[in-house]
Design a protein around this motif. Structure first.
Motif, PDB file in Angstrom:
ATOM      1  N   MET A  56      51.707  48.057  32.641  1.00 16.58           N
ATOM      2  CA  MET A  56      51.001  46.937  33.276  1.00 16.58           C
ATOM      3  C   MET A  56      50.840  47.265  34.758  1.00 16.58           C
ATOM      4  N   ASN A  57      49.618  47.138  35.270  1.00  9.73           N
ATOM      5  CA  ASN A  57      49.411  47.469  36.681  1.00  9.73           C
ATOM      6  C   ASN A  57      49.874  46.326  37.584  1.00  9.73           C
ATOM      7  N   ILE A  58      50.005  46.633  38.856  1.00  6.69           N
ATOM      8  CA  ILE A  58      50.538  45.675  39.837  1.00  6.69           C
ATOM      9  C   ILE A  58      49.659  44.435  39.980  1.00  6.69           C
ATOM     10  N   ASP A  59      48.325  44.611  39.888  1.00  7.61           N
ATOM     11  CA  ASP A  59      47.426  43.465  40.036  1.00  7.61           C
ATOM     12  C   ASP A  59      47.693  42.410  38.973  1.00  7.61           C
ATOM     13  N   ARG A  60      47.905  42.840  37.742  1.00  7.09           N
ATOM     14  CA  ARG A  60      48.165  41.873  36.669  1.00  7.09           C
ATOM     15  C   ARG A  60      49.515  41.195  36.859  1.00  7.09           C
ATOM     16  N   ARG A  61      50.505  41.939  37.351  1.00  2.00           N
ATOM     17  CA  ARG A  61      51.842  41.360  37.538  1.00  2.00           C
ATOM     18  C   ARG A  61      51.841  40.268  38.594  1.00  2.00           C
ATOM     19  N   VAL A  62      50.991  40.401  39.622  1.00  2.00           N
ATOM     20  CA  VAL A  62      50.949  39.382  40.670  1.00  2.00           C
ATOM     21  C   VAL A  62      49.822  38.376  40.442  1.00  2.00           C
ATOM     22  N   GLY A  63      49.140  38.486  39.302  1.00  3.93           N
ATOM     23  CA  GLY A  63      48.156  37.484  38.939  1.00  3.93           C
ATOM     24  C   GLY A  63      46.791  37.662  39.560  1.00  3.93           C
ATOM     25  N   LEU A  64      46.436  38.879  39.930  1.00  2.00           N
ATOM     26  CA  LEU A  64      45.121  39.116  40.516  1.00  2.00           C
ATOM     27  C   LEU A  64      44.213  39.752  39.483  1.00  2.00           C
ATOM     28  N   SER A  65      42.956  39.400  39.529  1.00  2.00           N
ATOM     29  CA  SER A  65      42.008  40.044  38.631  1.00  2.00           C
ATOM     30  C   SER A  65      41.714  41.436  39.161  1.00  2.00           C
ATOM     31  N   SER A  66      41.286  42.312  38.285  1.00  3.65           N
ATOM     32  CA  SER A  66      40.933  43.644  38.770  1.00  3.65           C
ATOM     33  C   SER A  66      39.705  43.517  39.652  1.00  3.65           C
ATOM     34  N   GLY A  67      39.635  44.222  40.723  1.00  4.22           N
ATOM     35  CA  GLY A  67      38.496  44.162  41.617  1.00  4.22           C
ATOM     36  C   GLY A  67      38.784  43.395  42.897  1.00  4.22           C
ATOM     37  N   THR A  68      39.907  42.701  42.975  1.00  2.06           N
ATOM     38  CA  THR A  68      40.217  42.010  44.220  1.00  2.06           C
ATOM     39  C   THR A  68      41.043  42.880  45.137  1.00  2.06           C
ATOM     40  N   ARG A  69      41.568  43.962  44.624  1.00  2.00           N
ATOM     41  CA  ARG A  69      42.314  44.934  45.428  1.00  2.00           C
ATOM     42  C   ARG A  69      43.354  44.293  46.329  1.00  2.00           C
ATOM     43  N   GLY A  70      44.195  43.493  45.750  1.00  2.00           N
ATOM     44  CA  GLY A  70      45.305  42.961  46.534  1.00  2.00           C
ATOM     45  C   GLY A  70      45.008  41.653  47.230  1.00  2.00           C
ATOM     46  N   ARG A  71      43.783  41.210  47.237  1.00  2.00           N
ATOM     47  CA  ARG A  71      43.448  39.930  47.874  1.00  2.00           C
ATOM     48  C   ARG A  71      43.078  38.945  46.778  1.00  2.00           C
ATOM     49  N   SER A  72      43.604  37.779  46.850  1.00  2.00           N
ATOM     50  CA  SER A  72      43.252  36.771  45.868  1.00  2.00           C
ATOM     51  C   SER A  72      41.813  36.336  46.087  1.00  2.00           C
ATOM     52  N   GLN A  73      41.225  35.778  45.040  1.00  2.00           N
ATOM     53  CA  GLN A  73      39.854  35.296  45.169  1.00  2.00           C
ATOM     54  C   GLN A  73      39.904  33.949  45.861  1.00  2.00           C
ATOM     55  N   ARG A  74      39.513  33.894  47.087  1.00  2.00           N
ATOM     56  CA  ARG A  74      39.581  32.690  47.908  1.00  2.00           C
ATOM     57  C   ARG A  74      38.600  32.831  49.036  1.00  2.00           C
ATOM     58  N   SER A  75      38.462  31.769  49.797  1.00  2.00           N
ATOM     59  CA  SER A  75      37.593  31.861  50.959  1.00  2.00           C
ATOM     60  C   SER A  75      38.309  32.667  52.047  1.00  2.00           C
ATOM     61  N   ALA A  76      37.577  33.007  53.069  1.00  2.00           N
ATOM     62  CA  ALA A  76      38.088  33.871  54.129  1.00  2.00           C
ATOM     63  C   ALA A  76      39.293  33.255  54.840  1.00  2.00           C
ATOM     64  N   ASP A  77      40.240  34.114  55.225  1.00  2.00           N
ATOM     65  CA  ASP A  77      41.342  33.656  56.067  1.00  2.00           C
ATOM     66  C   ASP A  77      40.760  33.180  57.381  1.00  2.00           C
ATOM     67  N   SER A  78      41.419  32.232  58.012  1.00  2.00           N
ATOM     68  CA  SER A  78      40.894  31.697  59.264  1.00  2.00           C
ATOM     69  C   SER A  78      40.825  32.774  60.348  1.00  2.00           C
ATOM     70  N   VAL A  79      41.791  33.680  60.373  1.00  2.00           N
ATOM     71  CA  VAL A  79      41.758  34.749  61.383  1.00  2.00           C
ATOM     72  C   VAL A  79      40.575  35.672  61.125  1.00  2.00           C
ATOM     73  N   ASP A  80      40.376  36.051  59.866  1.00  2.00           N
ATOM     74  CA  ASP A  80      39.260  36.931  59.519  1.00  2.00           C
ATOM     75  C   ASP A  80      37.930  36.275  59.862  1.00  2.00           C
ATOM     76  N   ALA A  81      37.813  34.984  59.559  1.00  2.00           N
ATOM     77  CA  ALA A  81      36.582  34.249  59.858  1.00  2.00           C
ATOM     78  C   ALA A  81      36.350  34.182  61.363  1.00  2.00           C
ATOM     79  N   HIS A  82      37.411  33.942  62.131  1.00  2.00           N
ATOM     80  CA  HIS A  82      37.282  33.858  63.586  1.00  2.00           C
ATOM     81  C   HIS A  82      36.862  35.207  64.173  1.00  2.00           C
ATOM     82  N   VAL A  83      37.514  36.277  63.746  1.00  2.00           N
ATOM     83  CA  VAL A  83      37.166  37.613  64.229  1.00  2.00           C
ATOM     84  C   VAL A  83      35.718  37.929  63.861  1.00  2.00           C
ATOM     85  N   GLY A  84      35.299  37.536  62.660  1.00  2.00           N
ATOM     86  CA  GLY A  84      33.917  37.751  62.241  1.00  2.00           C
ATOM     87  C   GLY A  84      32.922  36.995  63.104  1.00  2.00           C
TER      88      GLY A  84
END
Length: 167
Positions: free
Chosen positions: A1-29
């Motif tokens: 079992m790969n790490i993404d499945r163990r932490v509940g992430l779908s394949s393709g998110t590469r370690g980031r959950s599917q959610r809106s942008a973090d406030s810091v990322d949005a501000h920097v953007g």
């Protein structure tokens, strides 16, 4: 079992959950977009300077992708600003106001703060594009006078309407 499945992430998110942008990322953007617009640079030109596509620049500006430290350093050199520019005015209180989803930005600090509007940035860029300092100063004084008179008119409950359009 790969790490993404163990932490509940779908394949393709590469370690980031599917959610809106973090406030810091949005501000920097938003800071990146503001500086790019202020400098009159297209997403394509900035992408070329960084060896990226304009789509990647769009993702950075939306906060969909995080900008790493080395990329922030490159951006600071391209724009002639310090790295901390991208974090200026960041506040944890912006967390709920700055959420972005998909390709559509929700009304956040960018929309509320008139200094971050594209119109303002283009106005400032155009203003400093006027090479004649006397003309630039005259325009500055004209705009200040117009703002003062319209603000006074609002206080006096005198409303100006736009002239009829000649269609």
């Amino acid at each position: 079992m790969n790490i993404d499945r163990r932490v509940g992430l779908s394949s393709g998110t590469r370690g980031r959950s599917q959610r809106s942008a973090d406030s810091v990322d949005a501000h920097v953007g938003r800071q990146l977009r503001a500086q790019r617009t202020l400098q009159g640079m297209s997403q394509e030109k900035l992408g070329e300077a960084l060896g990226l596509t304009f789509q990647q620049i769009q993702k950075y500006e939306r906060g969909a992708n995080r900008i790493g430290a080395s990329r922030l350093y490159q951006l600071s050199k391209i724009f002639g600003v310090s790295v901390d520019y991208f974090f200026q005015d960041y506040s944890e209180t912006l967390v709920h106001d700055s959420q972005m989803t998909g390709f559509r930005e929700t009304a956040g600090p960018t929309m509320k703060d008139p200094l971050m509007r594209r119109e303002t940035l283009e106005l400032v860029r155009s203003y400093y594009g006027i090479k004649n300092t006397r003309a630039r100063k005259a325009i500055f004084e004209l705009v200040k006078a117009m703002a003062k008179s319209t603000n006074q008119a609002e206080k006096d409950n005198v409303f100006f309407s736009d002239p009829p359009r000649a269609d």
